[in-house]
Design a protein around this motif. Structure first.
Motif, PDB file in Angstrom:
ATOM      1  N   ASP A  14       0.839  -1.193   0.000  1.00 53.13           N
ATOM      2  CA  ASP A  14       0.000   0.000   0.000  1.00 53.13           C
ATOM      3  C   ASP A  14       0.879   1.249   0.000  1.00 53.13           C
ATOM      4  N   PRO A  15       0.827   2.094  -1.050  1.00 51.32           N
ATOM      5  CA  PRO A  15       1.670   3.301  -1.081  1.00 51.32           C
ATOM      6  C   PRO A  15       1.457   4.198   0.127  1.00 51.32           C
ATOM      7  N   ALA A  16       0.240   4.284   0.620  1.00 49.48           N
ATOM      8  CA  ALA A  16      -0.036   5.121   1.789  1.00 49.48           C
ATOM      9  C   ALA A  16       0.664   4.573   3.026  1.00 49.48           C
ATOM     10  N   GLU A  17       0.648   3.266   3.186  1.00 50.73           N
ATOM     11  CA  GLU A  17       1.317   2.665   4.333  1.00 50.73           C
ATOM     12  C   GLU A  17       2.833   2.820   4.219  1.00 50.73           C
ATOM     13  N   LEU A  18       3.363   2.777   2.993  1.00 48.79           N
ATOM     14  CA  LEU A  18       4.799   2.972   2.801  1.00 48.79           C
ATOM     15  C   LEU A  18       5.213   4.383   3.220  1.00 48.79           C
TER      16      LEU A  18
ATOM     17  N   THR B 175      -1.863   5.131   9.566  1.00 52.99           N
ATOM     18  CA  THR B 175      -0.716   5.563  10.370  1.00 52.99           C
ATOM     19  C   THR B 175      -0.671   4.916  11.743  1.00 52.99           C
ATOM     20  N   ARG B 176      -1.655   4.074  12.038  1.00 54.31           N
ATOM     21  CA  ARG B 176      -1.653   3.352  13.329  1.00 54.31           C
ATOM     22  C   ARG B 176      -1.524   1.854  13.127  1.00 54.31           C
ATOM     23  N   ARG B 177      -1.209   1.419  11.931  1.00 55.55           N
ATOM     24  CA  ARG B 177      -1.011  -0.004  11.699  1.00 55.55           C
ATOM     25  C   ARG B 177       0.266  -0.479  12.391  1.00 55.55           C
ATOM     26  N   PRO B 178       0.370  -1.769  12.726  1.00 58.85           N
ATOM     27  CA  PRO B 178       1.593  -2.273  13.349  1.00 58.85           C
ATOM     28  C   PRO B 178       2.817  -1.952  12.488  1.00 58.85           C
ATOM     29  N   LEU B 179       3.864  -1.523  13.130  1.00 58.09           N
ATOM     30  CA  LEU B 179       5.050  -1.076  12.430  1.00 58.09           C
ATOM     31  C   LEU B 179       6.161  -2.121  12.554  1.00 58.09           C
ATOM     32  N   PRO B 180       6.834  -2.460  11.453  1.00 54.88           N
ATOM     33  CA  PRO B 180       7.942  -3.405  11.557  1.00 54.88           C
ATOM     34  C   PRO B 180       9.045  -2.852  12.436  1.00 54.88           C
ATOM     35  N   GLU B 181       9.684  -3.728  13.187  1.00 56.04           N
ATOM     36  CA  GLU B 181      10.740  -3.286  14.087  1.00 56.04           C
ATOM     37  C   GLU B 181      11.940  -2.809  13.286  1.00 56.04           C
TER      38      GLU B 181
ATOM     39  N   GLY C  82       8.089  10.398  20.234  1.00 58.75           N
ATOM     40  CA  GLY C  82       8.462  10.375  18.831  1.00 58.75           C
ATOM     41  C   GLY C  82       7.490   9.596  17.967  1.00 58.75           C
ATOM     42  N   ASP C  83       6.994   8.475  18.477  1.00 58.44           N
ATOM     43  CA  ASP C  83       6.049   7.669  17.710  1.00 58.44           C
ATOM     44  C   ASP C  83       4.763   8.441  17.445  1.00 58.44           C
ATOM     45  N   GLU C  84       4.258   9.124  18.468  1.00 60.32           N
ATOM     46  CA  GLU C  84       3.027   9.880  18.311  1.00 60.32           C
ATOM     47  C   GLU C  84       3.216  11.044  17.344  1.00 60.32           C
ATOM     48  N   ALA C  85       4.337  11.757  17.472  1.00 58.18           N
ATOM     49  CA  ALA C  85       4.603  12.882  16.582  1.00 58.18           C
ATOM     50  C   ALA C  85       4.709  12.418  15.140  1.00 58.18           C
ATOM     51  N   ALA C  86       5.400  11.295  14.922  1.00 58.07           N
ATOM     52  CA  ALA C  86       5.568  10.780  13.565  1.00 58.07           C
ATOM     53  C   ALA C  86       4.241  10.335  12.970  1.00 58.07           C
ATOM     54  N   SER C  87       3.428   9.663  13.763  1.00 57.44           N
ATOM     55  CA  SER C  87       2.120   9.217  13.273  1.00 57.44           C
ATOM     56  C   SER C  87       1.230  10.403  12.938  1.00 57.44           C
ATOM     57  N   ASP C  88       1.258  11.436  13.784  1.00 64.34           N
ATOM     58  CA  ASP C  88       0.438  12.619  13.538  1.00 64.34           C
ATOM     59  C   ASP C  88       0.864  13.323  12.245  1.00 64.34           C
ATOM     60  N   LEU C  89       2.178  13.482  12.058  1.00 60.21           N
ATOM     61  CA  LEU C  89       2.655  14.140  10.845  1.00 60.21           C
ATOM     62  C   LEU C  89       2.369  13.296   9.608  1.00 60.21           C
ATOM     63  N   ALA C  90       2.544  11.986   9.732  1.00 59.48           N
ATOM     64  CA  ALA C  90       2.251  11.105   8.607  1.00 59.48           C
ATOM     65  C   ALA C  90       0.778  11.170   8.237  1.00 59.48           C
ATOM     66  N   GLU C  91      -0.077  11.256   9.244  1.00 59.64           N
ATOM     67  CA  GLU C  91      -1.514  11.376   8.988  1.00 59.64           C
ATOM     68  C   GLU C  91      -1.824  12.665   8.232  1.00 59.64           C
ATOM     69  N   MET C  92      -1.200  13.761   8.635  1.00 55.19           N
ATOM     70  CA  MET C  92      -1.403  15.031   7.926  1.00 55.19           C
ATOM     71  C   MET C  92      -0.948  14.929   6.474  1.00 55.19           C
ATOM     72  N   VAL C  93       0.197  14.297   6.252  1.00 53.04           N
ATOM     73  CA  VAL C  93       0.718  14.154   4.894  1.00 53.04           C
ATOM     74  C   VAL C  93      -0.220  13.304   4.037  1.00 53.04           C
ATOM     75  N   LEU C  94      -0.727  12.208   4.593  1.00 47.28           N
ATOM     76  CA  LEU C  94      -1.632  11.353   3.825  1.00 47.28           C
ATOM     77  C   LEU C  94      -2.932  12.088   3.486  1.00 47.28           C
ATOM     78  N   ARG C  95      -3.415  12.905   4.388  1.00 47.12           N
ATOM     79  CA  ARG C  95      -4.612  13.696   4.080  1.00 47.12           C
ATOM     80  C   ARG C  95      -4.310  14.713   2.985  1.00 47.12           C
ATOM     81  N   MET C  96      -3.115  15.276   3.012  1.00 49.67           N
ATOM     82  CA  MET C  96      -2.695  16.196   1.962  1.00 49.67           C
ATOM     83  C   MET C  96      -2.639  15.481   0.609  1.00 49.67           C
ATOM     84  N   LEU C  97      -2.239  14.202   0.629  1.00 42.62           N
ATOM     85  CA  LEU C  97      -2.150  13.418  -0.602  1.00 42.62           C
ATOM     86  C   LEU C  97      -3.511  12.941  -1.095  1.00 42.62           C
ATOM     87  N   GLY C  98      -4.539  13.138  -0.279  1.00 42.30           N
ATOM     88  CA  GLY C  98      -5.882  12.847  -0.741  1.00 42.30           C
ATOM     89  C   GLY C  98      -6.647  11.786   0.006  1.00 42.30           C
ATOM     90  N   LEU C  99      -6.068  11.183   1.043  1.00 37.98           N
ATOM     91  CA  LEU C  99      -6.789  10.169   1.800  1.00 37.98           C
ATOM     92  C   LEU C  99      -7.834  10.814   2.696  1.00 37.98           C
TER      93      LEU C  99
END
Length: 212
Positions: A89-93, A203-209, A177-194
């Motif tokens: 999924d490009p959005a998840e990437l 942005t809350r899916r399980p993240l690979p270690e 850091g995790d919360e800040a990154a997820s919040d910013l990623a969410e904003m970016v995905l909304r900007m991209l059209g999601l």
């Protein structure tokens, strides 16, 4: 650090090792002080190579520091690639790239300091995470996952936001850091059209270690 095909003989191996030692020393200097006016003698001493060896590999300090930044960018891209393998999924990437980068402030601090201080000029580089992100944006646009029209313009916005996240993580280690990154990623995905709900879920899916 990034690796290439192994040298074929002892001379080539030693030559490659010397070059990599100089690049590693330059990376350390960039991360510690950013002082590119340091002498070639000091660089050679830090690399534990002879002064004359420098000119067997680089014509100038500028060339060496450029090589050090390129080396760091490529390592950054390789680290992220290794963790997101199998995600389609490009959005998840995009989201995973933000979230893993935030964690690298702890696991790869030298790399992140170089990215913070030198990354802006390389947002559209052909090395590191930039070409990988551009590829994912183009796939997302072609598939209809993203509604933005121009992948290169989107990369500018994505790259600038990512660099601001790196600066935030390094300058404010007290923040989550995790919360800040997820919040910013969410904003970016909304900007991209999601849609908002979709962006939040991705942005809350399980993240690979992240390997250290």
């Amino acid at each position: 650090m990034p690796t290439s095909a192994p040298p074929k003989n002892r001379f080539e191996r030693r030559r490659a090792e010397t070059r990599q030692a100089l690049v590693r020393a330059a990376r350390q200097i960039l991360a510690e002080t950013g002082d590119t006016s340091v002498s070639i003698q000091a660089i050679a001493e830090r690399a534990d190579v002879g002064f004359g060896s420098f000119y067997n590999h680089f014509e100038s300090k500028t060339e060496l520091f450029d090589a050090a930044v390129t080396d760091a960018l490529e390592e950054f891209g390789q680290v992220i690639d290794a963790r997101v393998e199998g995600i389609d999924d490009p959005a998840e990437l995009v989201a995973a790239g933000f979230r893993l980068t935030a964690r690298m402030a702890d696991s790869h601090p030298e790399l992140m300091r170089i990215l913070r201080d030198r990354g802006l000029a390389h947002i559209h580089s052909d090395r590191g995470l930039a070409p990988r992100a551009l590829r994912d944006l183009e796939i997302g646009i072609a598939s209809g996952r993203f509604s933005c029209g121009n992948a290169t313009t989107a990369l500018s916005a994505l790259g600038g936001t990512l660099l601001s996240l790196v600066a935030l993580r390094l300058d404010r280690p007290d923040l989550d850091g995790d919360e800040a990154a997820s919040d910013l990623a969410e904003m970016v995905l909304r900007m991209l059209g999601l849609a908002a709900d979709d962006a939040h879920e991705v942005t809350r899916r399980p993240l690979p270690e992240l390997a250290r």
